[in-house]
Design an enzyme around this catalytic site. Structure first.
Site, PDB file in Angstrom:
ATOM      1  N   GLY A  29      49.381  41.572  38.918  1.00 20.58           N
ATOM      2  CA  GLY A  29      50.135  40.412  38.484  1.00 20.58           C
ATOM      3  C   GLY A  29      51.254  40.714  38.137  1.00 20.58           C
ATOM      4  O   GLY A  29      52.125  40.536  37.602  1.00 20.58           O
TER       5      GLY A  29
ATOM      6  N   GLU B 123      52.990  40.399  40.880  1.00 22.86           N
ATOM      7  CA  GLU B 123      53.596  38.759  41.168  1.00 22.86           C
ATOM      8  C   GLU B 123      54.915  38.372  40.591  1.00 22.86           C
ATOM      9  O   GLU B 123      55.476  37.764  40.524  1.00 22.86           O
ATOM     10  CB  GLU B 123      52.062  38.075  40.528  1.00 22.86           C
TER      11      GLU B 123
ATOM     12  N   GLU C  83      44.021  43.984  43.992  1.00 17.96           N
ATOM     13  CA  GLU C  83      43.272  42.409  43.255  1.00 17.96           C
ATOM     14  C   GLU C  83      41.657  42.961  44.162  1.00 17.96           C
ATOM     15  O   GLU C  83      40.958  43.075  43.884  1.00 17.96           O
ATOM     16  CB  GLU C  83      43.661  41.524  43.286  1.00 17.96           C
TER      17      GLU C  83
END
Ligand code: 3H9
Length: 654
Positions: free
Chosen positions: A106, A109, A129
């Site tokens: 994240g 991201e 992930e």
């Protein structure tokens, strides 16, 4: 003046640029509070006229370590990360990521949704992930291919590979590598970009790519991802980036993320993630400092010793490698140099690095030279008489403050400690072969090992890049005890009616890369045979004992090395050998065993239960501190599939 948006997010204004800092120790994870703060800062920036651009950075040495994994078990709390990420990308004022350290999952991201990315030279970036059994859930699978292309994105996302700053720049994932302070350079870039319409990653076209190259990238990843779902889904999602409209790709990604998050695979891998962190916390070591170590002596430069020496040299220590004769020392030096040559050939090391490592190695037949080491690791033949004599000698020669470590796999290190005048400075460091590759090190706390000595063993193992797991002293420690129970049960199954290849097939279908009998043959049957002979006099005569492996060894069938073991091995292939089947049948008949067909699920459940039962015994005896340590040992040392979580996790005891 700084402004606070939540407990973990604050901002200051730097000449029209809002510098937002995420401060959520230890790794600035995207927790609910962090997401709330970040969303608040963005909405403030969009409304305040005096703000012309935004910079997002992390406090400390991490940018953002990813979503908060601890939240995964609970229902999601808004604002969700995809919403925050969408707000960043949609911002009319340019948002620049100052990636000051690791930007993972994240965290990356968030970076990908920014309009410009500046990264510090030491930062690592990636979407790991899949290592948690999931796929990115905040746009990573749709944005990364738009920047790095389909082939690179496939490889990075489906294998979870991290990249350093220079590679991230080469792949187009970031726009610049900072020469100095990434925040200062990001502020300057933000000022340059202010007033221009932002470059939104989601609006970019996915660069066209050769389908064969993309296909091959997927094939390469899947070859290493046997039986796991997440890499397969990751590949599908990356390809969808090229075929689906952006919003639809995001929706597909999110649905997949949510589905996988609750899968057994993801739960197992989360368990392993936290197990690794828990293993580093050892009772009685709080505030205990490791002893300084610069030079490590390795006694014995055979296969194991030279692997250890390579790992130790790789980590920057000086090494004194000791052998019995000058010729053996020279052979050892060449073996070590050969391992470095291989690393150079495969591109993992450059010629300069090789030379620097070899310059730190002194290979000698003069045992007295170990006096210059703060830590001595012996890796000689695993025989009590040999090791006892060696420890007596080492105790006399080594510096008085030096720590002595044994790399025994079966012997009782307490017996070795007892022959020295420094039992508090003796411990076990059980490496796995090849020691320069295998991550696991069992760190054996002997009866008298002092806390700072244990801390030293752990610190050295950590610096070698290993995964140290503390075990008490017992024959075989954690791993070989559990593995012996596995072997015993596998042999019971053979006697009861399953043939070795049926047992291997069942375990391989369940998730092991190799079934037990293939592993026995690979490792060689003679060490276990020698052990059984040692134990013969003290064995409980009423305990069940399978003698088939003894018959194999008596027939010279020592496994793959000798071309024959439980299987016949020819041309790298294992084949069922009728001679072995006949031997098994004879053995069963001699005991009057009524043979029955054993279904695959019974094979699997019996073998798993045997491992878990032995693990339970290790916990009861205080040899293992926690069930998750046992899982780590079996996964990292014995080929238990990580995505199943380990034998204790499977048994509901993890
Ligand atoms: C994700 O991002 C999903 C998104 O795509 C979707 C969102 C919708 N959460 O490793 P360390 C804790 S999935 C919670 O020893 P280091 C860790 O447990 C995530 N806690 O430090 C430990 O706690 P404790 C993808 C976390 O400096 C402490 O931090 N991200 C998290 O050697 C120190 O950890 C990853 O998979 C987390 N995300 O290494 C990255 N990360 O002290 C996972 C760490 O109580 N993290 N903790 O035992 C790492 O790789 C390393 O922790 C990192 C730092 C390199 C960041």
């Amino acid at each position: 003046m700084s402004q606070t948006f939540s407990d973990t997010v604050s901002a200051r204004l730097d000449g029209g640029v809002l510098v937002v800092t995420i401060d959520n120790p230890p790794v600035n994870a995207a927790s609910a509070d962090m997401r709330t703060g970040l969303a608040g800062a963005l909405s403030h920036a969009s409304m305040a006229d005096k703000i012309v651009a935004v910079v997002i950075t992390g406090a400390g040495k991490t940018f953002v370590g990813g979503a908060d994994i601890r939240e995964f078990g609970a229902p999601p709390v808004g604002p969700l990360l995809p919403e925050v990420v969408a707000a960043i990308e949609a911002s009319d004022k340019p948002v620049v990521a100052a990636i000051n350290g690791a930007a993972l999952g994240g965290g990356l991201e968030i970076g990908l949704a920014c309009h410009h990315r500046i990264v510090s030279a030491g930062a690592k970036l990636g979407l790991p992930e899949v290592k948690l059994g999931i796929v990115p859930g905040a746009g990573g699978t749709q944005r990364l291919p738009r920047l790095a292309g389909l082939a690179a994105a496939t490889e990075l996302i489906a294998a979870g590979r991290l990249v350093a700053a220079a590679e991230a720049l080469a792949l187009g994932i970031v726009d610049a590598v900072a020469e100095g302070d990434p925040v200062g350079e990001a502020v300057a870039a933000a000022r340059r970009l202010a007033g221009h319409s932002p470059r939104r990653t989601g609006a970019l076209a996915v660069p066209s790519a050769d389908p064969v190259v993309v296909e091959q990238a997927g094939v390469r990843v899947l070859a290493k991802a046997r039986g796991q779902q997440a890499p397969v889904e990751a590949i599908r999602l990356v390809r969808a980036a090229a075929t689906l409209p952006f919003e639809q790709g995001l929706a597909e990604e999110r649905a997949t993320f949510l589905r996988l998050r609750d899968s057994t695979e993801a739960k197992a891998l989360r368990h392993i993630f936290f197990a690794e962190r828990a293993a580093a916390k050892v009772a009685g070591l709080d505030g205990v400092e490791a002893r300084p170590v610069r030079t490590i002596a390795v006694i014995g430069l055979g296969l194991m010793g030279s692997g250890i020496a390579v790992a130790v040299l790789d980590a920057g220590y000086n090494v004194i490698g000791v052998e019995q004769t000058p010729e053996a020392a020279e052979n050892g030096r060449q073996r070590i140099a050969g391992l470095f040559d291989r690393a150079v050939k495969s591109g993992r090391l450059d010629a300069e690095g090789r030379a620097a490592r070899l310059a730190r190695l002194a290979a000698t037949a003069v045992m007295e030279e170990v006096a210059g080491a703060e830590l001595v690791i012996e890796a000689v033949f695993d025989d009590l008489a040999v090791k006892t004599a060696l420890f007596e000698r080492l105790d006399a020669i080594a510096a008085p403050h030096a720590v002595l470590a044994t790399n025994t796999s079966y012997l009782d290190p307490d017996q070795l400690a007892a022959v020295t005048a420094r039992p508090e400075r003796v411990l076990g460091l059980h490496f796995f072969s090849p020691a320069n590759i295998m991550r696991l090190v069992e760190v054996v706390r002997c009866g008298k090992t002092a806390p700072d000595v244990l801390a030293t063993g752990l610190a050295v193992a950590k610096r070698l890049g290993k995964l140290p797991v503390v075990t008490g002293a017992t024959e075989g420690f954690i791993g070989n005890r559990v593995f012996s129970a596995y072997r015993r049960e596998a042999e019971f199954l053979v006697e009861d009616g399953a043939l070795p290849h049926e047992i291997d097939a069942a375990m391989e279908a369940w998730g092991f890369a190799m079934g037990p009998f293939a592993v026995f043959d690979l490792a060689g049957l003679e060490i276990a045979w020698a052990r059984r002979k040692r134990q013969a006099a003290t064995r409980d005569p009423s305990a069940r004992y399978v003698d088939i492996a003894d018959r194999l060894c008596e027939a010279g069938r020592f496994g793959q090395k000798s071309g024959r073991g439980w299987y016949a091995h020819a041309g790298g292939k294992r084949q069922v050998d009728p001679e072995v089947t006949a031997l098994i049948e004879t053995s069963r008949a001699a005991k009057g065993i009524v043979v029955r067909a054993i279904p695959a699920d019974e094979i699997v459940s019996r073998l798993l239960a045997a491992m878990a039962a032995e693990g339970r015994a290790l916990l009861d005896e205080g040899i293992a501190a926690r069930a998750s340590d046992i899982d780590l040992v079996m996964i990292n040392g014995y080929g238990f599939p990580a995505h199943k979580g380990g034998p204790m996790f499977v048994a509901g005891m993890g």
